[in-house]
Scaffold this motif. Structure first.
Motif, mmCIF file in Angstrom:
data_model
loop_
_atom_site.group_PDB
_atom_site.id
_atom_site.type_symbol
_atom_site.label_atom_id
_atom_site.label_comp_id
_atom_site.label_asym_id
_atom_site.label_seq_id
_atom_site.Cartn_x
_atom_site.Cartn_y
_atom_site.Cartn_z
ATOM 1 N N VAL A 1 -9.513 4.170 -3.780
ATOM 2 C CA VAL A 1 -8.326 3.497 -3.255
ATOM 3 C C VAL A 1 -7.532 4.481 -2.396
ATOM 4 O O VAL A 1 -7.548 5.688 -2.645
ATOM 5 N N VAL B 1 -1.873 3.139 -1.339
ATOM 6 C CA VAL B 1 -1.333 2.078 -2.211
ATOM 7 C C VAL B 1 0.120 1.792 -1.825
ATOM 8 O O VAL B 1 0.577 0.646 -1.860
ATOM 9 N N PHE C 1 -1.824 -3.383 -5.913
ATOM 10 C CA PHE C 1 -2.608 -2.468 -6.757
ATOM 11 C C PHE C 1 -3.091 -3.201 -8.009
ATOM 12 O O PHE C 1 -4.247 -3.057 -8.414
ATOM 13 N N CYS D 1 -8.188 8.350 -5.773
ATOM 14 C CA CYS D 1 -7.054 7.913 -4.949
ATOM 15 C C CYS D 1 -6.867 8.923 -3.819
ATOM 16 O O CYS D 1 -6.734 10.124 -4.067
ATOM 17 N N LEU E 1 0.263 7.216 -2.569
ATOM 18 C CA LEU E 1 0.450 6.292 -3.696
ATOM 19 C C LEU E 1 1.820 5.624 -3.583
ATOM 20 O O LEU E 1 2.016 4.503 -4.039
ATOM 21 N N CYS F 1 3.158 1.980 -9.595
ATOM 22 C CA CYS F 1 1.848 2.369 -9.049
ATOM 23 C C CYS F 1 1.365 3.676 -9.650
ATOM 24 O O CYS F 1 0.172 3.832 -9.943
ATOM 25 N N VAL G 1 -4.815 -0.175 0.259
ATOM 26 C CA VAL G 1 -4.478 -1.166 -0.773
ATOM 27 C C VAL G 1 -3.167 -1.865 -0.424
ATOM 28 O O VAL G 1 -3.076 -3.094 -0.437
ATOM 29 N N GLY G 2 -2.142 -1.084 -0.105
ATOM 30 C CA GLY G 2 -0.793 -1.632 -0.096
ATOM 31 C C GLY G 2 -0.213 -1.974 1.255
ATOM 32 O O GLY G 2 0.839 -2.613 1.332
ATOM 33 N N TYR H 1 -10.261 -1.908 -0.828
ATOM 34 C CA TYR H 1 -10.716 -0.733 -1.571
ATOM 35 C C TYR H 1 -12.215 -0.600 -1.378
ATOM 36 O O TYR H 1 -12.842 -1.445 -0.724
#
Ligand code: ZN
Length: 239
Positions: free
Chosen positions: A6, A9, A16, A31, A35, A45, A184-185, A196
């Protein structure tokens, strides 16, 4: 090992959560940084990642949120979100971000946020930018984020590969590659679903995946805490 990769995020808890729910059982989550920043749920997260077996490297927004990068280097909306995130983070989550390394080597994979050459800031958007980074890591495969656009780059001289298709398993060829799972975000490739990558390091296969999530929930959470409108509206469009 079965790995979910990922990146970016960006404090988007709804995205997530949806991605994690879509994982088949994995051994670890890798990751690729960012984040937090932009989104309304940085603490959530970090908690979600910490609940899973994981490895994580630092991104520019993670460093902005802990005061390690000057906010003048960010556009006004990103700087406003970084300021909000910094005020929101719990002390233990701040320490978690402070402890993230710039790169990580795991078996035949090197993880970096931007690029192996300049891990925090450099964008790999073109084959030329990718070519410049291959001499800066020593594993066969590099994994990066930061652009929010899924991508695959082959080391110069390697085989020509078709761009990978979503939801279809692709073999990791033995030549050196740099792969980006997308964000992801905050996807920026024109489609608003969360992205992802599923990686099987034993079978040497990977798969780009996209997952729908409750975009309106994230947008409502962002509006409720006063994050910049431009960051809220762009989630509907995926740019
Ligand atoms: Zn990012």
């Amino acid at each position: 090992m079965r790995i979910a990769v990922v990146a970016d995020v960006h404090g988007n808890g709804a995205a997530f959560q949806a991605v994690i729910a879509a994982f088949e059982p994995v051994d670890e989550v890798w990751c690729l940084g960012d984040l937090v920043g932009y989104g309304p749920a940085p603490d959530e997260c970090i908690d979600l990642l910490q609940q899973m077996a994981h490895r994580c490297v630092a991104g520019n927004h993670d460093w902005a949120a802990i005061g390690r990068l000057p906010l003048e280097d960010f556009n006004p909306a990103a700087a406003a979100a970084a300021r909000w995130t910094a005020g929101r983070l719990s002390e233990s989550h701040r320490r978690f971000l402070e402890g993230l390394p710039e790169t990580a080597e795991i078996g035949d994979f090197t993880l970096a946020h931007g690029s192996p050459r300049h891990p925090i800031w450099e964008y790999i958007l073109t084959p030329g930018a990718a070519a410049a980074s291959f001499p800066y890591f020593f594993t066969t495969y590099g994994l990066v984020g930061h652009t929010h656009v899924p991508a695959l780059f082959v080391e110069p001289g390697g085989p020509a590969l078709a761009p990978p298709e979503y939801d279809s398993t692709t073999a990791l060829v033995p030549s050196r590659l740099i792969l980006n799972p997308g964000s992801v975000g905050q996807p920026r490739d024109g489609f608003p679903e969360a992205r992802y990558m599923f990686l099987d390091t034993k079978r040497l296969t990977f798969e780009y995946r996209h997952v729908p999530y409750d975009i309106e929930r994230t947008q409502a959470e962002m509006a409720a805490v006063g994050l910049p409108p431009i960051l809220i509206s762009r989630l509907s469009h995926g740019w």
